[in-house]
Design a protein around this motif. Structure first.
Motif, PDB file in Angstrom:
ATOM      1  N   VAL A 224      30.267 -39.365  20.861  1.00 20.28           N
ATOM      2  CA  VAL A 224      29.856 -40.646  20.252  1.00 20.28           C
ATOM      3  C   VAL A 224      30.125 -40.726  18.746  1.00 20.28           C
ATOM      4  CG1 VAL A 224      27.836 -42.094  19.788  1.00 20.28           C
ATOM      5  CG2 VAL A 224      28.249 -41.283  22.107  1.00 20.28           C
ATOM      6  N   PRO A 225      29.749 -39.750  17.875  1.00 17.85           N
ATOM      7  CA  PRO A 225      28.837 -38.640  18.101  1.00 17.85           C
ATOM      8  C   PRO A 225      27.418 -39.015  17.674  1.00 17.85           C
ATOM      9  CG  PRO A 225      29.954 -38.323  16.016  1.00 17.85           C
ATOM     10  CD  PRO A 225      30.394 -39.663  16.545  1.00 17.85           C
ATOM     11  N   MET A 226      26.453 -38.395  18.335  1.00 14.33           N
ATOM     12  CA  MET A 226      25.054 -38.608  17.996  1.00 14.33           C
ATOM     13  C   MET A 226      24.569 -37.483  17.080  1.00 14.33           C
ATOM     14  SD  MET A 226      23.579 -39.716  21.758  1.00 14.33           S
ATOM     15  CE  MET A 226      21.987 -40.217  21.099  1.00 14.33           C
ATOM     16  N   TRP A 227      23.544 -37.789  16.292  1.00 10.75           N
ATOM     17  CA  TRP A 227      22.884 -36.745  15.520  1.00 10.75           C
ATOM     18  C   TRP A 227      22.185 -35.799  16.502  1.00 10.75           C
ATOM     19  CZ3 TRP A 227      17.925 -34.915  15.052  1.00 10.75           C
ATOM     20  CH2 TRP A 227      17.666 -34.108  13.944  1.00 10.75           C
ATOM     21  N   PRO A 228      22.233 -34.475  16.355  1.00 14.42           N
ATOM     22  CA  PRO A 228      22.766 -33.700  15.233  1.00 14.42           C
ATOM     23  C   PRO A 228      24.151 -33.077  15.499  1.00 14.42           C
ATOM     24  CG  PRO A 228      21.310 -32.312  16.511  1.00 14.42           C
ATOM     25  CD  PRO A 228      21.404 -33.631  17.254  1.00 14.42           C
ATOM     26  N   VAL A 229      24.874 -33.542  16.522  1.00 13.73           N
ATOM     27  CA  VAL A 229      26.180 -32.954  16.834  1.00 13.73           C
ATOM     28  C   VAL A 229      27.300 -33.840  16.284  1.00 13.73           C
ATOM     29  CG1 VAL A 229      25.445 -31.648  18.853  1.00 13.73           C
ATOM     30  CG2 VAL A 229      26.043 -34.056  19.123  1.00 13.73           C
ATOM     31  N   HIS A 230      27.069 -34.391  15.110  1.00 10.91           N
ATOM     32  CA  HIS A 230      27.988 -35.363  14.519  1.00 10.91           C
ATOM     33  C   HIS A 230      28.876 -34.770  13.433  1.00 10.91           C
ATOM     34  CE1 HIS A 230      24.657 -35.020  11.707  1.00 10.91           C
ATOM     35  NE2 HIS A 230      25.470 -35.492  10.775  1.00 10.91           N
ATOM     36  N   THR A 231      28.645 -33.523  13.044  1.00 11.07           N
ATOM     37  CA  THR A 231      29.254 -33.014  11.804  1.00 11.07           C
ATOM     38  C   THR A 231      30.766 -32.867  11.881  1.00 11.07           C
ATOM     39  OG1 THR A 231      28.800 -30.735  12.510  1.00 11.07           O
ATOM     40  CG2 THR A 231      27.139 -31.819  11.147  1.00 11.07           C
ATOM     41  N   TRP A 232      31.322 -32.828  13.100  1.00 13.47           N
ATOM     42  CA  TRP A 232      32.776 -32.712  13.208  1.00 13.47           C
ATOM     43  C   TRP A 232      33.488 -34.000  12.795  1.00 13.47           C
ATOM     44  CZ3 TRP A 232      35.478 -36.136  16.228  1.00 13.47           C
ATOM     45  CH2 TRP A 232      34.746 -36.851  17.179  1.00 13.47           C
ATOM     46  N   LEU A 233      32.810 -35.138  12.933  1.00 13.57           N
ATOM     47  CA  LEU A 233      33.494 -36.427  12.734  1.00 13.57           C
ATOM     48  C   LEU A 233      33.904 -36.669  11.285  1.00 13.57           C
ATOM     49  CD1 LEU A 233      34.455 -39.055  14.105  1.00 13.57           C
ATOM     50  CD2 LEU A 233      32.259 -40.055  13.472  1.00 13.57           C
ATOM     51  N   PRO A 234      33.019 -36.514  10.284  1.00 15.91           N
ATOM     52  CA  PRO A 234      33.468 -36.744   8.904  1.00 15.91           C
ATOM     53  C   PRO A 234      34.637 -35.853   8.512  1.00 15.91           C
ATOM     54  CG  PRO A 234      31.067 -36.674   9.013  1.00 15.91           C
ATOM     55  CD  PRO A 234      31.563 -36.226  10.347  1.00 15.91           C
ATOM     56  N   ASP A 235      34.610 -34.580   8.931  1.00 15.01           N
ATOM     57  CA  ASP A 235      35.717 -33.677   8.605  1.00 15.01           C
ATOM     58  C   ASP A 235      37.007 -34.140   9.259  1.00 15.01           C
ATOM     59  OD1 ASP A 235      34.198 -31.873   7.054  1.00 15.01           O
ATOM     60  OD2 ASP A 235      33.435 -30.919   8.859  1.00 15.01           O
ATOM     61  N   ALA A 236      36.923 -34.563  10.518  1.00 20.92           N
ATOM     62  CA  ALA A 236      38.114 -35.024  11.229  1.00 20.92           C
ATOM     63  C   ALA A 236      38.673 -36.281  10.580  1.00 20.92           C
ATOM     64  CB  ALA A 236      37.776 -35.282  12.697  1.00 20.92           C
ATOM     65  N   HIS A 237      37.796 -37.197  10.197  1.00 24.83           N
ATOM     66  CA  HIS A 237      38.251 -38.439   9.575  1.00 24.83           C
ATOM     67  C   HIS A 237      38.916 -38.193   8.224  1.00 24.83           C
ATOM     68  CE1 HIS A 237      37.381 -41.765  12.120  1.00 24.83           C
ATOM     69  NE2 HIS A 237      36.098 -41.502  12.239  1.00 24.83           N
ATOM     70  N   SER A 245      42.569 -41.737  12.100  1.00 18.99           N
ATOM     71  CA  SER A 245      41.208 -42.206  11.820  1.00 18.99           C
ATOM     72  C   SER A 245      40.916 -43.516  12.542  1.00 18.99           C
ATOM     73  CB  SER A 245      41.011 -42.404  10.311  1.00 18.99           C
ATOM     74  OG  SER A 245      41.003 -41.171   9.637  1.00 18.99           O
ATOM     75  N   VAL A 246      41.916 -44.404  12.584  1.00 21.91           N
ATOM     76  CA  VAL A 246      41.721 -45.696  13.247  1.00 21.91           C
ATOM     77  C   VAL A 246      41.441 -45.509  14.729  1.00 21.91           C
ATOM     78  CG1 VAL A 246      42.850 -47.853  13.908  1.00 21.91           C
ATOM     79  CG2 VAL A 246      43.103 -46.980  11.573  1.00 21.91           C
ATOM     80  N   ILE A 247      42.262 -44.725  15.416  1.00 19.44           N
ATOM     81  CA  ILE A 247      42.065 -44.515  16.855  1.00 19.44           C
ATOM     82  C   ILE A 247      40.794 -43.727  17.122  1.00 19.44           C
ATOM     83  CG2 ILE A 247      43.005 -43.329  18.881  1.00 19.44           C
ATOM     84  CD1 ILE A 247      44.343 -45.995  18.247  1.00 19.44           C
ATOM     85  N   LEU A 248      40.512 -42.751  16.271  1.00 17.96           N
ATOM     86  CA  LEU A 248      39.298 -41.947  16.445  1.00 17.96           C
ATOM     87  C   LEU A 248      38.055 -42.825  16.369  1.00 17.96           C
ATOM     88  CD1 LEU A 248      38.425 -38.976  16.800  1.00 17.96           C
ATOM     89  CD2 LEU A 248      38.316 -38.790  14.316  1.00 17.96           C
ATOM     90  N   ALA A 249      37.998 -43.698  15.365  1.00 16.46           N
ATOM     91  CA  ALA A 249      36.817 -44.544  15.175  1.00 16.46           C
ATOM     92  C   ALA A 249      36.788 -45.707  16.151  1.00 16.46           C
ATOM     93  CB  ALA A 249      36.778 -45.071  13.740  1.00 16.46           C
ATOM     94  N   ALA A 250      37.950 -46.339  16.358  1.00 19.46           N
ATOM     95  CA  ALA A 250      37.988 -47.568  17.150  1.00 19.46           C
ATOM     96  C   ALA A 250      37.873 -47.314  18.639  1.00 19.46           C
ATOM     97  CB  ALA A 250      39.276 -48.335  16.856  1.00 19.46           C
ATOM     98  N   ILE A 251      38.424 -46.207  19.134  1.00 21.41           N
ATOM     99  CA  ILE A 251      38.473 -45.978  20.587  1.00 21.41           C
ATOM    100  C   ILE A 251      37.757 -44.704  21.018  1.00 21.41           C
ATOM    101  CG2 ILE A 251      39.956 -45.964  22.620  1.00 21.41           C
ATOM    102  CD1 ILE A 251      40.429 -48.385  20.858  1.00 21.41           C
ATOM    103  N   MET A 252      38.094 -43.577  20.415  1.00 16.50           N
ATOM    104  CA  MET A 252      37.624 -42.295  20.961  1.00 16.50           C
ATOM    105  C   MET A 252      36.111 -42.146  20.912  1.00 16.50           C
ATOM    106  SD  MET A 252      40.566 -39.473  20.096  1.00 16.50           S
ATOM    107  CE  MET A 252      39.867 -38.348  21.301  1.00 16.50           C
ATOM    108  N   LEU A 253      35.472 -42.708  19.901  1.00 17.89           N
ATOM    109  CA  LEU A 253      34.005 -42.639  19.850  1.00 17.89           C
ATOM    110  C   LEU A 253      33.376 -43.410  21.005  1.00 17.89           C
ATOM    111  CD1 LEU A 253      33.166 -43.100  16.051  1.00 17.89           C
ATOM    112  CD2 LEU A 253      33.936 -41.054  17.265  1.00 17.89           C
ATOM    113  N   ASP A 299      33.675 -39.899  -1.094  1.00 22.78           N
ATOM    114  CA  ASP A 299      34.960 -40.075  -0.432  1.00 22.78           C
ATOM    115  C   ASP A 299      34.852 -41.301   0.479  1.00 22.78           C
ATOM    116  OD1 ASP A 299      36.952 -39.846   1.760  1.00 22.78           O
ATOM    117  OD2 ASP A 299      37.503 -37.976   0.781  1.00 22.78           O
ATOM    118  N   MET A 300      35.743 -42.265   0.315  1.00 18.78           N
ATOM    119  CA  MET A 300      35.635 -43.521   1.075  1.00 18.78           C
ATOM    120  C   MET A 300      35.748 -43.281   2.579  1.00 18.78           C
ATOM    121  SD  MET A 300      37.670 -46.374  -1.183  1.00 18.78           S
ATOM    122  CE  MET A 300      39.061 -45.335  -1.623  1.00 18.78           C
ATOM    123  N   LYS A 301      36.635 -42.396   2.984  1.00 19.48           N
ATOM    124  CA  LYS A 301      36.780 -42.114   4.409  1.00 19.48           C
ATOM    125  C   LYS A 301      35.514 -41.498   4.977  1.00 19.48           C
ATOM    126  CE  LYS A 301      41.386 -41.547   6.306  1.00 19.48           C
ATOM    127  NZ  LYS A 301      42.301 -40.585   6.934  1.00 19.48           N
TER     128      LYS A 301
END
Length: 505
Positions: A224-237, A245-253, A299-301
């Motif tokens: 999704v990611p939900m808290w507290p297993v969300h920490t991978w997403l900011p690094d990936a973005h 980043s667009v596909i990750l945020a727009a679709i994969m989540l 960081d804006m991203k």
């Protein structure tokens, strides 16, 4: 007209085969040819997906555009596809955003263009496969295969710390998927079938349901990611290229949220009811706490990434608030409002978050920095771009009249029917979201020019204007007229809630 066509197979395999074709092109082929081929394939895929909407029957609860062919007969695994009012809008979102990503990367990607475009086309087909699979084994194959192209996109075209980000992304998502596989194998042992719809009819004890729910939770919460297993997403973005980043945020989540609707709620209704307090708590933490985390990002991203986590908290809140509404008042319409609002939020967030990452990408292409402190006064030199970014920022903050408002408003309204404090905490995002979004806009777009390099930035060209304008039109359209989106999912959502009510032990 198109009901007899294998439309879903065409939408799945056209981009996958097209991506493989791009990989097979001789290296002497010009990258312009690769871009043109990728664009034509993505447009063709989008056109093929349109009849899924135009020929969709909004009055039936059954799966539509189905295709069922034996695949691995010894294990009763079938190539079984079909869509309903939940999966169909997500497929259209996928095919639409892939066209945008191909156009956005037209001039930006100069190295390994064939492989870059191929990765996104293959990813598109696999994501459509996830949304349309009605066989659990097929679903799992598409689900796991998705890791490969995204892993490559971040690892090859990402930033300086791309290796760390890709490994973290892979380990988190793969770890959760293992538990989902265990749950699917248990369900197979109980039903002697891999058909997902057969699992919906299984009568499972509460203890087993809770264990299955937790297994699914570990897989879907990470995605999704939900808290507290969300920490991978900011690094990936942060490390991913703009298209990633667009596909990750727009679709994969959205894959994780979709998993809750397709698996957790209908297969384990009693466990979902028993643990709704946990899901609501985690969702509200994401909405409120992660919103404050976004407020301090430089960081804006990374700011937009945390914003995505906060907004996806609305999605899971809308899904699980329905149980408390049914328990408190038996109000089917109120419960349906929460789930429908969550799905609308998924679609809206796909457009808005994708647009926000594209805006950051436009600035990064010119200044090669994502740090807020390196900007200021951008409106003086990029007025057209500034107008788009302010608009998308307003939509991200939930401005009425934009699609960002519709889903959040529906979920908040539904929350009032369950508990005032749920609604109060959820509504706080209207303040927190406005705070971190507007503060970023103030420092980046307005104010004095503190960096001389900003004065050299050129306003958006015709290509950039096109994809930003298309997204702005879409965000505005569904903001003032959400009916075309809501109508297709109404019957499916009500049928899901009725199934949940009938399945209680």
């Amino acid at each position: 007209m198109f009901l007899d066509w294998p439309l879903l197979s065409l939408v799945i395999w056209t981009p996958i085969v097209g991506g493989l074709l791009l990989l097979a092109l001789p290296k002497k082929e010009g990258s312009v040819n690769s871009r043109i081929i990728a664009l034509l394939i993505s447009i063709l895929t989008f056109i093929l997906s349109i009849p899924l909407y135009t020929d969709f029957n909004v009055t039936t609860v059954g799966m539509q555009f189905t295709q069922n062919v034996p695949w691995i007969e010894s294990f009763k695994v079938n190539y079984h596809l079909g869509i309903d009012g939940i999966s169909m809008p997500l497929i259209l979102l996928t095919t639409f955003m892939t066209v945008i990503v191909v156009i956005a990367g037209w001039e930006v990607i100069k190295d390994k263009v064939e492989q870059y475009m191929a990765a996104f086309l293959i990813m598109e087909g696999l994501m459509v496969g996830v949304f349309s699979s009605l066989d659990a084994a097929l679903f799992y194959v598409f689900w796991e295969a998705l890791l490969i192209p995204m892993f490559i996109v971040i690892g090859v075209w990402g930033g300086e710390n791309r290796v760390y980000a890709t490994i973290k992304f892979f380990l988190y998502t793969f770890f959760g998927s293992v538990f989902m596989l265990i749950a699917l194998l248990y369900l197979y042992s109980q039903s002697n079938s891999f058909e997902i719809l057969d699992y919906h009819q299984l009568k499972i004890g509460l203890t087993a349901q809770i264990l299955i729910f937790i297994a699914f939770l570990l897989a879907f919460a990470v995605k999704v990611p939900m808290w507290p297993v969300h920490t991978w997403l900011p690094d990936a973005h942060v490390e991913a290229p703009t298209g990633g980043s667009v596909i990750l945020a727009a679709i994969m989540l959205k894959l994780g949220a979709y998993g809750f609707l397709r698996f957790s709620l209908p297969i384990t209704p009693d466990a979902s009811h028993e643990l709704d307090w946990l899901m609501i708590t985690l969702s509200l933490i994401a909405v409120v706490y992660i919103g404050f985390v976004a407020l301090v990002q430089q960081d804006m991203k990374k700011l937009i990434a945390y914003s995505s986590i906060s907004h996806m908290g609305f999605v899971t809140l809308g899904f699980f608030i329905s149980y408390q509404i049914l328990e408190n008042s038996g109000n089917l319409d109120g419960a349906a409002l929460g789930i429908t609002g969550g799905i609308v939020q998924m679609i809206s967030h796909g457009f808005i978050s994708g647009a926000m990452f594209l805006c950051v990408g436009v600035m990064y292409d010119r200044l090669h920095s994502r740090q807020i402190k390196d900007y200021g006064g951008v409106v003086n030199h990029m007025p057209k771009f500034a107008a788009f970014m302010v608009f998308f920022a307003m939509a991200n903050a939930g401005l009425p009249g934009t699609s960002g408002f519709v889903g959040e408003f529906m979920v908040i309204l539904s929350s009032f029917k369950a508990n005032f404090w749920y609604a109060f905490l959820a509504a706080s995002t209207l303040i927190i979201g406005a705070a971190y979004t507007l503060w970023m806009i103030k420092r980046v777009i307005f104010g004095k020019v503190v960096n001389e390099a900003v004065t050299t930035m050129q306003d958006i060209n015709k290509r950039e204007f096109f994809f930003l304008a298309v997204l702005a039109f879409t965000v505005l359209l569904f903001g003032v007229w959400p009916a075309p989106l809501v109508e297709v999912m109404d019957v499916t959502v009500v049928n899901l809630l009725q199934h949940i009510m009938q399945s209680k032990l």
